[in-house]
Scaffold this motif. Structure first.
Motif, PDB file in Angstrom:
ATOM      1  N   LYS A 223     -45.148 -22.065  -9.099  1.00 38.43           N
ATOM      2  CA  LYS A 223     -45.364 -21.751  -7.687  1.00 38.43           C
ATOM      3  C   LYS A 223     -45.847 -20.321  -7.445  1.00 38.43           C
ATOM      4  CE  LYS A 223     -41.201 -22.630  -6.167  1.00 38.43           C
ATOM      5  NZ  LYS A 223     -39.992 -22.700  -5.312  1.00 38.43           N
ATOM      6  N   TYR A 224     -46.058 -19.562  -8.524  1.00 37.55           N
ATOM      7  CA  TYR A 224     -46.600 -18.206  -8.363  1.00 37.55           C
ATOM      8  C   TYR A 224     -47.876 -18.257  -7.522  1.00 37.55           C
ATOM      9  CZ  TYR A 224     -49.392 -14.072  -9.352  1.00 37.55           C
ATOM     10  OH  TYR A 224     -50.180 -12.971  -9.216  1.00 37.55           O
ATOM     11  N   ARG A 225     -47.992 -17.285  -6.615  1.00 36.97           N
ATOM     12  CA  ARG A 225     -49.205 -17.150  -5.817  1.00 36.97           C
ATOM     13  C   ARG A 225     -49.692 -15.708  -5.906  1.00 36.97           C
ATOM     14  NH1 ARG A 225     -48.645 -20.585  -0.315  1.00 36.97           N
ATOM     15  NH2 ARG A 225     -50.835 -20.970  -0.781  1.00 36.97           N
ATOM     16  N   ALA A 226     -50.986 -15.550  -5.932  1.00 37.76           N
ATOM     17  CA  ALA A 226     -51.588 -14.220  -6.106  1.00 37.76           C
ATOM     18  C   ALA A 226     -50.988 -13.227  -5.119  1.00 37.76           C
ATOM     19  CB  ALA A 226     -53.094 -14.309  -5.923  1.00 37.76           C
ATOM     20  N   GLY A 227     -50.555 -12.098  -5.635  1.00 38.55           N
ATOM     21  CA  GLY A 227     -49.963 -11.046  -4.808  1.00 38.55           C
ATOM     22  C   GLY A 227     -48.446 -11.043  -4.805  1.00 38.55           C
ATOM     23  N   ASP A 228     -47.811 -12.080  -5.373  1.00 38.22           N
ATOM     24  CA  ASP A 228     -46.343 -12.120  -5.401  1.00 38.22           C
ATOM     25  C   ASP A 228     -45.764 -10.896  -6.095  1.00 38.22           C
ATOM     26  OD1 ASP A 228     -46.143 -14.498  -4.024  1.00 38.22           O
ATOM     27  OD2 ASP A 228     -45.712 -15.739  -5.788  1.00 38.22           O
ATOM     28  N   GLU A 229     -46.462 -10.406  -7.125  1.00 35.78           N
ATOM     29  CA  GLU A 229     -45.936  -9.284  -7.891  1.00 35.78           C
ATOM     30  C   GLU A 229     -45.773  -8.028  -7.050  1.00 35.78           C
ATOM     31  OE1 GLU A 229     -50.388  -9.596  -8.895  1.00 35.78           O
ATOM     32  OE2 GLU A 229     -48.713 -10.931  -8.409  1.00 35.78           O
ATOM     33  N   ALA A 230     -46.527  -7.909  -5.975  1.00 42.70           N
ATOM     34  CA  ALA A 230     -46.413  -6.731  -5.112  1.00 42.70           C
ATOM     35  C   ALA A 230     -45.068  -6.666  -4.423  1.00 42.70           C
ATOM     36  CB  ALA A 230     -47.535  -6.734  -4.076  1.00 42.70           C
ATOM     37  N   ARG A 231     -44.399  -7.798  -4.305  1.00 40.59           N
ATOM     38  CA  ARG A 231     -43.091  -7.836  -3.656  1.00 40.59           C
ATOM     39  C   ARG A 231     -41.961  -7.485  -4.618  1.00 40.59           C
ATOM     40  NH1 ARG A 231     -42.622 -13.514  -1.530  1.00 40.59           N
ATOM     41  NH2 ARG A 231     -40.675 -12.683  -0.696  1.00 40.59           N
ATOM     42  N   ALA A 232     -42.263  -7.453  -5.908  1.00 32.06           N
ATOM     43  CA  ALA A 232     -41.256  -7.090  -6.918  1.00 32.06           C
ATOM     44  C   ALA A 232     -41.897  -6.140  -7.919  1.00 32.06           C
ATOM     45  CB  ALA A 232     -40.728  -8.343  -7.612  1.00 32.06           C
ATOM     46  N   PRO A 233     -42.258  -4.925  -7.472  1.00 35.97           N
ATOM     47  CA  PRO A 233     -43.036  -4.027  -8.325  1.00 35.97           C
ATOM     48  C   PRO A 233     -42.319  -3.569  -9.585  1.00 35.97           C
ATOM     49  CG  PRO A 233     -42.283  -2.902  -6.331  1.00 35.97           C
ATOM     50  CD  PRO A 233     -42.003  -4.362  -6.138  1.00 35.97           C
ATOM     51  N   SER A 234     -40.992  -3.624  -9.598  1.00 39.84           N
ATOM     52  CA  SER A 234     -40.268  -3.175 -10.790  1.00 39.84           C
ATOM     53  C   SER A 234     -40.068  -4.286 -11.812  1.00 39.84           C
ATOM     54  CB  SER A 234     -38.902  -2.599 -10.396  1.00 39.84           C
ATOM     55  OG  SER A 234     -38.107  -3.578  -9.758  1.00 39.84           O
ATOM     56  N   ALA A 235     -40.499  -5.507 -11.490  1.00 41.02           N
ATOM     57  CA  ALA A 235     -40.364  -6.622 -12.427  1.00 41.02           C
ATOM     58  C   ALA A 235     -41.539  -6.637 -13.390  1.00 41.02           C
ATOM     59  CB  ALA A 235     -40.299  -7.946 -11.670  1.00 41.02           C
ATOM     60  N   SER A 236     -41.308  -7.177 -14.561  1.00 40.56           N
ATOM     61  CA  SER A 236     -42.383  -7.385 -15.516  1.00 40.56           C
ATOM     62  C   SER A 236     -43.242  -8.556 -15.039  1.00 40.56           C
ATOM     63  CB  SER A 236     -41.784  -7.691 -16.890  1.00 40.56           C
ATOM     64  OG  SER A 236     -42.791  -7.984 -17.835  1.00 40.56           O
ATOM     65  N   LEU A 237     -44.494  -8.605 -15.472  1.00 40.95           N
ATOM     66  CA  LEU A 237     -45.418  -9.677 -15.085  1.00 40.95           C
ATOM     67  C   LEU A 237     -46.080 -10.212 -16.336  1.00 40.95           C
ATOM     68  CD1 LEU A 237     -46.823 -11.180 -12.677  1.00 40.95           C
ATOM     69  CD2 LEU A 237     -48.604  -9.417 -12.807  1.00 40.95           C
ATOM     70  N   ALA A 238     -46.135 -11.541 -16.447  1.00 42.59           N
ATOM     71  CA  ALA A 238     -46.759 -12.172 -17.609  1.00 42.59           C
ATOM     72  C   ALA A 238     -47.544 -13.399 -17.167  1.00 42.59           C
ATOM     73  CB  ALA A 238     -45.705 -12.575 -18.639  1.00 42.59           C
ATOM     74  N   ALA A 239     -48.540 -13.753 -17.960  1.00 43.56           N
ATOM     75  CA  ALA A 239     -49.365 -14.913 -17.621  1.00 43.56           C
ATOM     76  C   ALA A 239     -48.548 -16.196 -17.656  1.00 43.56           C
ATOM     77  CB  ALA A 239     -50.548 -15.019 -18.580  1.00 43.56           C
ATOM     78  N   ASP A 240     -47.638 -16.306 -18.613  1.00 44.34           N
ATOM     79  CA  ASP A 240     -46.834 -17.516 -18.771  1.00 44.34           C
ATOM     80  C   ASP A 240     -45.619 -17.187 -19.635  1.00 44.34           C
ATOM     81  OD1 ASP A 240     -47.894 -17.314 -21.365  1.00 44.34           O
ATOM     82  OD2 ASP A 240     -49.386 -18.883 -21.014  1.00 44.34           O
ATOM     83  N   LEU A 241     -44.815 -18.206 -19.916  1.00 41.79           N
ATOM     84  CA  LEU A 241     -43.596 -17.983 -20.694  1.00 41.79           C
ATOM     85  C   LEU A 241     -43.913 -17.476 -22.090  1.00 41.79           C
ATOM     86  CD1 LEU A 241     -40.516 -18.191 -20.990  1.00 41.79           C
ATOM     87  CD2 LEU A 241     -40.819 -20.586 -21.642  1.00 41.79           C
ATOM     88  N   ALA A 242     -44.960 -18.014 -22.701  1.00 43.24           N
ATOM     89  CA  ALA A 242     -45.304 -17.584 -24.062  1.00 43.24           C
ATOM     90  C   ALA A 242     -45.597 -16.083 -24.106  1.00 43.24           C
ATOM     91  CB  ALA A 242     -46.519 -18.380 -24.554  1.00 43.24           C
ATOM     92  N   GLU A 243     -46.332 -15.585 -23.123  1.00 43.65           N
ATOM     93  CA  GLU A 243     -46.631 -14.148 -23.087  1.00 43.65           C
ATOM     94  C   GLU A 243     -45.370 -13.330 -22.808  1.00 43.65           C
ATOM     95  OE1 GLU A 243     -48.907 -11.281 -20.027  1.00 43.65           O
ATOM     96  OE2 GLU A 243     -50.262 -12.689 -21.091  1.00 43.65           O
TER      97      GLU A 243
END
Length: 249
Positions: A223-243
């Motif tokens: 359910k990730y949608r583009a821009g979600d990461e801006a709401r949790a800037p201190s979280a890590s971000l990855a393309a998928d579980l494998a990454e």
């Protein structure tokens, strides 16, 4: 030092009944590296046994006790509190809630993703109990979930409707509730700061985990949608579980 990992299921491990590419191998890597795991989910359209069968059928080598679900958290709470709830839940959960159904005089309302049972009659029954003072206990307040590439309504909109109608506040015992994460950590026997939560839902998975003191990684699947990461800037971000697993573990 990382001591354990929590993984969301839908959108991280699988999309409907299809594993997300690389997810099975990533879970195997975590297991081979000795990380205790809990697969955590707000899914309330099926019980833990059915969910385990689904996951093993997709090739995930996980044990039933590695699953920790919102319905389990609600059951623990209801039994500990000695409540006799009116259960507005999916038919697939009835076996897990055996002994709590059909209470003669309900003193609480338990709400999950009841799907087709979210009709006027069932919602109005819940409303009548709530305005008489019964507490509202929810398995989650997610707005939607993703299945087979399509977004569908989850329980959250119905939780909000009942809260508004009855002028009450639900006790949410699924993600992002701190109670849910505390129960999962208690199950693992580890401290919050040494645990990583990997999820696709910025609210329930990432912000909820961070508020409970866990580390968090948002994956761009489900359910990730583009821009979600801006709401949790201190979280890590990855393309998928494998990454995510390759980076953290």
């Amino acid at each position: 030092m990382l001591q354990a990992v929590l993984l969301d299921i839908s959108g991280v491990l699988c999309d409907g009944d299809q594993p997300i590419p690389g997810a099975r191998e990533a879970v195997r890597t975590l297991q081979d590296n000795g990380y205790p795991l809990r697969l955590v989910t707000n899914t309330s359209r099926q019980g833990r046994a059915a969910l385990h069968r689904q996951l093993t059928g997709m090739g995930f080598a996980v044990a039933p006790e590695q699953l920790f679900t919102a319905p389990q958290a609600v059951l623990r709470h209801v039994r500990a509190a000695g409540l006799h709830p009116y259960c507005l839940i999916h038919p697939e959960l009835e076996a897990e809630f055996a002994g709590l159904l059909d209470a003669a005089e309900p003193d609480a309302v338990v709400l999950g993703d009841a799907e087709l049972r979210f009709d006027y009659a069932h919602l109005d029954r819940a409303f009548q109990l709530l305005i008489q003072g019964a507490p509202l206990i929810a398995m989650g307040d997610n707005r939607y979930f993703r299945s087979q590439g399509v977004l569908h309504l989850d329980a959250g909109p119905f939780v909000r409707a009942l809260e508004y109608a009855a002028d009450t506040t639900a006790r949410v015992l699924g993600k992002p509730s701190a109670d849910f994460f505390a129960s999962a950590l208690d199950d693992l026997g580890v401290d919050a700061g040494s645990v990583l939560m990997i999820g696709d839902d910025v609210d329930a998975d990432v912000l909820g985990a961070q508020a409970a003191g866990l580390q968090a990684c948002l994956v761009r699947t489900g359910k990730y949608r583009a821009g979600d990461e801006a709401r949790a800037p201190s979280a890590s971000l990855a393309a998928d579980l494998a990454e995510a697993v390759a980076r953290w573990c």
